[in-house]
Design an enzyme around this catalytic site. Structure first.
Site, PDB file in Angstrom:
ATOM      1  N   THR A   1       0.845  -1.190   0.000  1.00  0.00           N
ATOM      2  CA  THR A   1       0.000   0.000   0.000  1.00  0.00           C
ATOM      3  C   THR A   1       0.882   1.243   0.000  1.00  0.00           C
ATOM      4  O   THR A   1       2.060   1.179   0.357  1.00  0.00           O
ATOM      5  CB  THR A   1      -0.890   0.071   1.253  1.00  0.00           C
ATOM      6  OG1 THR A   1      -0.082   0.391   2.404  1.00  0.00           O
ATOM      7  CG2 THR A   1      -1.621  -1.227   1.493  1.00  0.00           C
ATOM      8  N   ASP A   2       0.319   2.367  -0.382  1.00  0.00           N
ATOM      9  CA  ASP A   2       0.996   3.623  -0.101  1.00  0.00           C
ATOM     10  C   ASP A   2       0.799   3.915   1.385  1.00  0.00           C
ATOM     11  O   ASP A   2       0.065   3.219   2.088  1.00  0.00           O
ATOM     12  CB  ASP A   2       0.453   4.748  -0.969  1.00  0.00           C
ATOM     13  CG  ASP A   2       1.488   5.846  -1.221  1.00  0.00           C
ATOM     14  OD1 ASP A   2       2.395   6.015  -0.380  1.00  0.00           O
ATOM     15  OD2 ASP A   2       1.394   6.526  -2.252  1.00  0.00           O
ATOM     16  N   TRP A   3       1.472   4.931   1.874  1.00  0.00           N
ATOM     17  CA  TRP A   3       1.505   5.248   3.304  1.00  0.00           C
ATOM     18  C   TRP A   3       0.085   5.343   3.874  1.00  0.00           C
ATOM     19  O   TRP A   3      -0.677   6.234   3.525  1.00  0.00           O
ATOM     20  CB  TRP A   3       2.265   6.557   3.521  1.00  0.00           C
ATOM     21  CG  TRP A   3       2.481   6.943   4.949  1.00  0.00           C
ATOM     22  CD1 TRP A   3       1.566   7.441   5.820  1.00  0.00           C
ATOM     23  CD2 TRP A   3       3.708   6.855   5.673  1.00  0.00           C
ATOM     24  NE1 TRP A   3       2.126   7.692   7.034  1.00  0.00           N
ATOM     25  CE2 TRP A   3       3.460   7.340   6.985  1.00  0.00           C
ATOM     26  CE3 TRP A   3       5.001   6.433   5.368  1.00  0.00           C
ATOM     27  CZ2 TRP A   3       4.456   7.416   7.967  1.00  0.00           C
ATOM     28  CZ3 TRP A   3       5.989   6.513   6.337  1.00  0.00           C
ATOM     29  CH2 TRP A   3       5.706   6.993   7.627  1.00  0.00           C
ATOM     30  N   ASN A   4      -0.277   4.376   4.723  1.00  0.00           N
ATOM     31  CA  ASN A   4      -1.554   4.380   5.445  1.00  0.00           C
ATOM     32  C   ASN A   4      -2.775   4.284   4.537  1.00  0.00           C
ATOM     33  O   ASN A   4      -3.903   4.510   4.972  1.00  0.00           O
ATOM     34  CB  ASN A   4      -1.661   5.655   6.313  1.00  0.00           C
ATOM     35  CG  ASN A   4      -2.697   5.525   7.408  1.00  0.00           C
ATOM     36  OD1 ASN A   4      -2.784   4.505   8.080  1.00  0.00           O
ATOM     37  ND2 ASN A   4      -3.495   6.570   7.594  1.00  0.00           N
TER      38      ASN A   4
END
Length: 750
Positions: free
Chosen positions: A281-284
């Site tokens: 995933t991208d950050w969060n």
């Protein structure tokens, strides 16, 4: 290390005969058996630990505790070799299974030696520049233990309001595919298991560059056909180039966040393209599906993400904390978790982390090696675009004795590095002012007055000082643009004019009557029509990095000759957005001869003025088209000859023509081949770039240039959502930019 762990790892390393992987490679067969053996011994918690990526933080003891328990598979942002080894030693020697960590960092366009931002690298139209830049970044980053980077970003980007256009390769599908693939090869080297290779990550999958209104993280509304014809191809090219990992994008498309999108992650990426690497995933972004309104809570977010095909989550801990309950309830099958862990372990094995988990702390530093700096300078030179050069002001003549250097970007070492630079150091940056003084100071007198202290400075008091130093100068060089912080993630702009009082500075300098050379350093294409008109010459440099100063200095004084081309369309006004060359025609295509707004009479009759798709106040012509860039020399294109006027879909179209340098300088021309499908089952772009090449010619030299284009590359996703070459009439152009060239027709037959 515990005896049982040593024995276990030894057994894993033994060559094994059987194969569970689709690849025919013997090495992959061994890896697949090792993965199966390791997975069979893992607890659910240890599996979920591999799917958990955390960011490094101050208290190393806390991280050590998590690693010992097998709760961490990857660590972000640790770039101290001693700490990297300390954390890795815990994972390998003190955790139950001894699985090494995957150390990650955003190494986008350099680690210490900073190359031009990716948009600048795209302006070179030189895949070797992209490959060399990534290779050098990998060599430097891996020397401190980083083995995974989140690049290349190959989002098609057609809106300069979006700050992350700086991190892209621009608006074109083919250029982005070629440059992105070259970056993958550079980062990953000849073999992923080399200690100097780092895993590349194709991001952001998918459509992120089409964020509505150019606002970062915003929604996109891209049809499946547009996804397949425009936004997928660079990612498919990266997959074919062997990219080790993919990253999901922040945006939702047509209401479905990418992190929970089964269609793109399972059907396309895994099913159609056969990708067997790691998806992160991208950050969060897993938890952010709650804010999207797509997930109810953390449990729902974790469930949606892993069931869609995500393998690892970045920093949010939603997987580790919530998936045990979701598995117990049957909402997530453990086989789904097993597949994710296999994908993660596969990348770790391919990187050779099980054999060589540690970094050599005593190795001599490779940072800022002379060869690295030379490559960065070459990249910067090739990336600079000459947009205007009236009366051949450039290169500066020997008669120039005094040069006035002005502007806030002339000596801004931090700013010229550009966005996404976490490890570059401004103390190693060579600015244009410093380079002009050090390289050419014995030939010309250099007088300097910035006029403005930084790009957003609105205090005009210093402009008079800048004007005063031009009094005895033979030429004025104004360095303007935007600071690094004005582009990049979360840095979208609604106004693309020069910030602060920079426009006033250019206007004041123009009034002096001295030859004015304007050099723009920025992270995106700005609306500089007024400033370009006031200047005698304009050089555009997308933030050029560590060696930008010497590169620009050599271009100004003629030691190097500009060869950069615009990787994006330059606008006259923000209101023209979106404006890109590969657009479809409307039923009333825009006329180039529109009536200016001021010429429309008062109380004009209510007619469809012009009857074409245009703006009454700006037209549809760009300030500078895609693929545009001047040189200090001139090139003459001979009439192209094609191999046949009728071809089948199995044929290869050959285009041959002569290119001659008709000017006084040796120079490099970026020759471009464009194609149009005249009539199709769905409307097609007016032009599409299909090939390009850099041709270097001495003054008076002529070369024969050949392009070979398989007709199969004219395929597109048609009205029946099938990728085919439709028979019919086509046109091609061989040209120096997307608006030039003589049309040549050919036909594809059944």
């Amino acid at each position: 290390m515990k005896i049982q762990n040593i024995l276990y790892i030894y057994l894993l390393m033994l060559p094994l005969a059987s194969c569970t992987h689709v690849s025919n490679s013997g090495g992959d067969a061994v890896i697949e058996r090792k993965i199966e053996n390791l997975l069979s011994d893992m607890t659910l918690e240890e599996k979920l630990g591999q799917m958990n990526q955390i960011s490094s933080y101050g208290n190393i003891e806390d991280m050590i505790g998590l690693i010992k328990k097998g709760e961490v598979g990857s660590i972000l942002n640790e770039v101290d070799a001693v700490r990297v080894n300390a954390l890795q030693r815990v994972a390998v020697e003190e955790s139950r299974l001894g699985i090494p960590l995957l150390m990650a960092r955003d190494v986008i366009h350099g680690f210490k030696t900073i190359f031009p931002i990716p948009l600048g690298q795209a302006a070179t139209f030189d895949p070797e520049v992209a490959k060399d830049g990534a290779r050098i970044a990998a060599i430097e980053a891996s020397s401190v233990g980083v083995r995974w980077t989140f690049a290349p970003m190959i989002d098609i980007s057609r809106d300069p309001r979006w700050g992350r256009i700086a991190e892209s390769c621009g608006e074109d599908v083919y250029l982005s595919s070629v440059m992105g693939s070259a970056m993958v090869k550079g980062f990953q080297g000849d073999s992923l298991n080399s200690p100097t290779s780092i895993a590349a990550c194709a991001k952001h999958f998918v459509g992120y560059g089409a964020a509505e209104g150019g606002r970062d993280y915003n929604s996109t509304f891209i049809s499946e056909r547009s996804l397949r014809n425009v936004y997928f191809p660079p990612f498919e090219a990266a997959a074919k180039a062997g990219v080790a990992t993919f990253m999901t994008s922040f945006n939702d498309n047509d209401g479905v966040p990418s992190t929970g999108n089964k269609f793109i992650l399972k059907d396309v990426l895994r099913g159609e393209w056969g990708f067997d690497g790691l998806v992160v995933t991208d950050w969060n972004s897993a938890r952010e599906m709650i804010a999207h309104g797509f997930a109810a809570d953390d449990k729902d977010a974790a469930t949606l993400a892993v069931n869609a095909g995500v393998d690892m989550e970045m920093v949010s801990y939603a997987f580790f904390k919530n998936l045990p309950e979701q598995i117990k309830s049957g909402k997530v099958k453990e086989e789904v978790i097993d597949e994710a862990v296999k994908n993660i372990l596969r990348v770790k094995f391919r990187l050779g982390l099980f054999d060589n988990p540690y970094v050599d702390e005593k190795r001599p530093s490779v940072m800022y090696d002379e060869s690295h700096l030379a490559a960065a300078k070459r990249a910067a030179e090739e990336s600079v675009i000459l947009l205007k050069n009236e009366r051949e002001v450039l290169p500066l003549k020997e008669t120039v004795r005094t040069v006035a250097v002005v502007g806030p970007m002339a000596d801004a070492p931090y700013e010229q590095l550009g966005t996404w630079v976490f490890d570059g150091e401004k103390s190693h940056t060579q600015t244009p002012l410093a380079a002009i003084r050090s390289i050419y100071g014995d030939k010309v007198q250099v007088v300097y007055e910035p006029g403005l202290t930084y790009s957003r400075d609105k205090n005009v008091a210093g402009i008079a000082k800048a004007v005063s130093v031009t009094a005895h100068a033979d030429v004025v060089i104004a360095f303007v643009g935007e600071e690094a912080i004005l582009s990049g993630e979360a840095h979208s702009l609604a106004d693309l004019n020069l910030q602060g009082a920079q426009s006033e500075l250019i206007a004041a300098l123009a009034k002096t009557g001295k030859p004015l050379v304007t050099v723009v350093m920025a992270g995106r294409q700005l609306t500089i029509g007024k400033e370009a008109e006031e200047s005698d010459a304009v050089l555009y440099s997308f933030h050029p990095g560590t060696m930008g100063g010497p590169a620009i200095a050599d271009l100004l004084f003629g030691k190097a000759v500009p060869s950069g081309k615009t990787p994006v369309t330059f606008l006259k006004a923000v209101g023209q957005i979106p404006l890109y060359y590969a657009h479809n025609n409307s039923g009333r295509p825009a006329s180039l001869n529109y009536k200016p707004l001021e010429e429309i009479p008062v109380e004009a009759g209510q007619t469809s003025e012009g009857s074409s798709s245009s703006y009454m106040d700006a037209g549809v012509q760009p300030l500078y088209p895609f693929g545009y860039g001047l040189s200090y020399t001139t090139f003459k294109y001979g009439k192209p000859k094609i191999s046949s006027r009728e071809l089948s879909s199995k044929d290869v179209l050959t285009v041959v023509f002569d290119l001659e340098n008709t000017g006084r300088y040796e120079g490099t021309e970026v020759v471009q081949l464009y194609v149009q499908d005249k009539v199709a089952s769905v409307t097609r772009p007016v032009k599409e770039l299909k090939r390009f090449t850099r041709v270097t010619l001495k003054s008076g030299e002529k070369k024969t240039v050949t392009f070979e284009l398989p007709v199969s590359e004219l395929a597109f996703w048609n009205i029946d959502m099938m990728k085919i070459v439709e028979p019919g009439d086509f046109a091609l152009w061989v040209a120096p930019d997307s608006q030039s060239g003589e049309e040549i027709g050919f036909r594809v037959i059944d």
